[in-house]
Design a protein around this motif. Structure first.
Motif, PDB file in Angstrom:
ATOM      1  N   LEU A 167       7.074   6.189  -3.133  1.00 16.20           N
ATOM      2  CA  LEU A 167       7.423   4.937  -3.796  1.00 16.20           C
ATOM      3  C   LEU A 167       7.642   5.123  -5.289  1.00 16.20           C
ATOM      4  O   LEU A 167       8.442   4.406  -5.909  1.00 16.20           O
ATOM      5  CB  LEU A 167       6.336   3.889  -3.559  1.00 16.20           C
ATOM      6  N   PHE A 168       6.964   6.116  -5.881  1.00 17.33           N
ATOM      7  CA  PHE A 168       7.030   6.300  -7.325  1.00 17.33           C
ATOM      8  C   PHE A 168       7.849   7.516  -7.732  1.00 17.33           C
ATOM      9  O   PHE A 168       7.857   7.901  -8.906  1.00 17.33           O
ATOM     10  CB  PHE A 168       5.617   6.400  -7.897  1.00 17.33           C
ATOM     11  N   HIS A 203       0.852  -1.194   0.000  1.00 15.72           N
ATOM     12  CA  HIS A 203       0.000   0.000   0.000  1.00 15.72           C
ATOM     13  C   HIS A 203       0.885   1.240   0.000  1.00 15.72           C
ATOM     14  O   HIS A 203       1.816   1.363   0.797  1.00 15.72           O
ATOM     15  CB  HIS A 203      -0.916  -0.006   1.225  1.00 15.72           C
ATOM     16  N   PHE A 204       0.601   2.173  -0.902  1.00 14.79           N
ATOM     17  CA  PHE A 204       1.461   3.334  -1.078  1.00 14.79           C
ATOM     18  C   PHE A 204       0.748   4.639  -0.784  1.00 14.79           C
ATOM     19  O   PHE A 204       1.333   5.705  -0.893  1.00 14.79           O
ATOM     20  CB  PHE A 204       2.013   3.356  -2.508  1.00 14.79           C
ATOM     21  N   LYS A 206      -2.228   5.850 -15.020  1.00 16.81           N
ATOM     22  CA  LYS A 206      -3.421   6.548 -14.553  1.00 16.81           C
ATOM     23  C   LYS A 206      -3.573   6.614 -13.036  1.00 16.81           C
ATOM     24  O   LYS A 206      -4.178   7.551 -12.506  1.00 16.81           O
ATOM     25  CB  LYS A 206      -4.671   5.890 -15.153  1.00 16.81           C
ATOM     26  N   THR A 207      -3.061   5.628 -12.303  1.00 20.59           N
ATOM     27  CA  THR A 207      -3.341   5.562 -10.863  1.00 20.59           C
ATOM     28  C   THR A 207      -2.098   5.512  -9.987  1.00 20.59           C
ATOM     29  O   THR A 207      -2.206   5.262  -8.790  1.00 20.59           O
ATOM     30  CB  THR A 207      -4.209   4.331 -10.546  1.00 20.59           C
ATOM     31  N   ARG A 208      -0.935   5.753 -10.568  1.00 24.03           N
ATOM     32  CA  ARG A 208       0.307   5.751  -9.781  1.00 24.03           C
ATOM     33  C   ARG A 208       0.902   7.154  -9.842  1.00 24.03           C
ATOM     34  O   ARG A 208       1.461   7.551 -10.860  1.00 24.03           O
ATOM     35  CB  ARG A 208       1.295   4.705 -10.304  1.00 24.03           C
ATOM     36  N   ASP A 209       0.780   7.900  -8.749  1.00 25.96           N
ATOM     37  CA  ASP A 209       1.184   9.299  -8.691  1.00 25.96           C
ATOM     38  C   ASP A 209       2.700   9.400  -8.517  1.00 25.96           C
ATOM     39  O   ASP A 209       3.238   8.963  -7.496  1.00 25.96           O
ATOM     40  CB  ASP A 209       0.484   9.984  -7.518  1.00 25.96           C
ATOM     41  N   PRO A 210       3.420   9.979  -9.489  1.00 30.00           N
ATOM     42  CA  PRO A 210       4.880  10.098  -9.371  1.00 30.00           C
ATOM     43  C   PRO A 210       5.334  10.936  -8.192  1.00 30.00           C
ATOM     44  O   PRO A 210       6.508  10.885  -7.813  1.00 30.00           O
ATOM     45  CB  PRO A 210       5.284  10.765 -10.701  1.00 30.00           C
ATOM     46  N   VAL A 240       0.290  -1.567  -4.904  1.00 31.20           N
ATOM     47  CA  VAL A 240       0.962  -2.118  -6.067  1.00 31.20           C
ATOM     48  C   VAL A 240       1.133  -3.614  -5.812  1.00 31.20           C
ATOM     49  O   VAL A 240       1.326  -4.041  -4.672  1.00 31.20           O
ATOM     50  CB  VAL A 240       2.316  -1.417  -6.307  1.00 31.20           C
ATOM     51  N   ASP A 241       1.026  -4.422  -6.875  1.00 24.29           N
ATOM     52  CA  ASP A 241       0.963  -5.875  -6.697  1.00 24.29           C
ATOM     53  C   ASP A 241       2.157  -6.452  -5.950  1.00 24.29           C
ATOM     54  O   ASP A 241       2.019  -7.332  -5.102  1.00 24.29           O
ATOM     55  CB  ASP A 241       0.845  -6.571  -8.054  1.00 24.29           C
TER      56      ASP A 241
END
Length: 317
Positions: free
Chosen positions: A87-88, A37-38, A79-83, A45-46
């Motif tokens: 984590l990103f 969970h991020f 679309k759903t992973r905020d840089p 993320v899997d």
């Protein structure tokens, strides 16, 4: 106050002759965590792969049998992973993989809808995709060949690189995180293994399609051959590595890429000023020498006169 030194990672031993270094490397903790969970809520993320608690690789895993493929994984990252989330952040993870049981894709920088993924496939029948992996899924090579502890350590130490370069469009200095694609990783590894086993006097051919990262492959190969030792770990296989390019101007992509990978600029010598500079580089024992095809007759002549030295010659066709 005394300086505090924190070791975040122990490198792979250069040879088996140092048991303390082997013990230190073995103390690294490589771990895999599912459903990481991020952010607040249920977003996760899997899978995330960490070394000593530091996240290095993230994965979105899909299964066509449930109606989703690697394309859905890519859209998820876009679309759903905020840089902006830790984590990103750029450079936090070395690479993000989107894959299913048939194909794999990678990116080193998330940028929302503009995130660009490259294939991380083995290729099949001289084309895209993956061949059947005996007894498992087509992307089983990820777990069997790429992500085992020793393999990942080698990628971290010998392939991944954060570089700064000038963007052609804007002229501004930008940072890029370079992670090898599968064909680059595989070709460099095969050549290094062959050189360690067979030594000098052999010839090899690598075919690279346009835009598939040939310059980086040459850079990785040159540096690994320059520091390659034989099976005993006591004798260098090559005294110098000579890169021959057909480009008259050495200050181009190949030259920049090789120098980007140099931890010490003294390792690399370009020979743009004439054959005398080539001879000086050879006499000085420069580990990596970049020259042009136009000077190749001088290269061959100078090498012939240095019969007690061993050279690897990489020719960029």
């Amino acid at each position: 106050l005394d300086e505090l030194s924190i070791v975040l990672y122990f490198r792979t031993p250069s040879s088996a002759l140092n048991p303390e270094a082997e013990k230190a490397f073995a103390s690294n903790i490589f771990s895999v965590t599912r459903q990481v969970h991020f952010a607040d809520g249920d977003q996760s993320v899997d899978m995330v792969l960490c070394v000593n608690g530091l996240p290095l690789v993230s994965f979105e895993l899909k299964n066509p049998w449930t109606g989703q493929t690697w394309k859905n994984a890519i859209r998820q990252y876009q679309k759903t992973r905020d840089p902006k989330l830790p984590l990103f952040n750029f450079g936090r993870c070395l690479v993000h993989f989107a894959l299913d049981i048939n194909e794999a894709y990678m990116t080193t920088e998330l940028a929302g809808e503009d995130t660009y993924f490259l294939p991380f496939n083995r290729g099949h029948n001289h084309g895209k995709g993956n061949p059947v992996f005996p007894g498992s899924h087509r992307t089983a090579y990820m777990w069997r060949e790429v992500l085992p502890k020793r393999s990942l350590a080698e990628i971290i130490e010998r392939f991944v690189k954060l570089v700064e370069e000038e963007a052609q469009e804007t002229g501004k200095t930008v940072k890029r995180l370079i992670f090898p694609r599968y064909h680059q990783l595989d070709s460099v590894r095969q050549l290094v293994v062959a050189a360690r086993k067979d030594g000098v006097g052999r010839r090899y051919l690598v075919q690279h399609s346009a835009g598939s990262g040939k310059s980086n492959s040459i850079a990785w190969l040159a540096f690994q051959l320059a520091e390659l030792f034989d099976a005993t770990g006591e004798k260098a296989v090559f005294d110098s590595v000579v890169i021959v390019t057909d480009r008259i101007a050495l200050d181009d992509q190949l030259g920049r890429n090789v120098k980007n990978f140099a931890e010490l600029s003294k390792l690399v010598q370009s020979t743009e000023k004439g054959s005398w500079q080539l001879r000086a580089a050879l006499d000085a024992g420069k580990k990596i020498i970049i020259t042009t095809l136009q000077k190749f007759p001088h290269v061959a002549g100078e090498i012939t006169q240095l019969a007690d030295r061993r050279f690897a010659v990489i020719i960029d066709e």
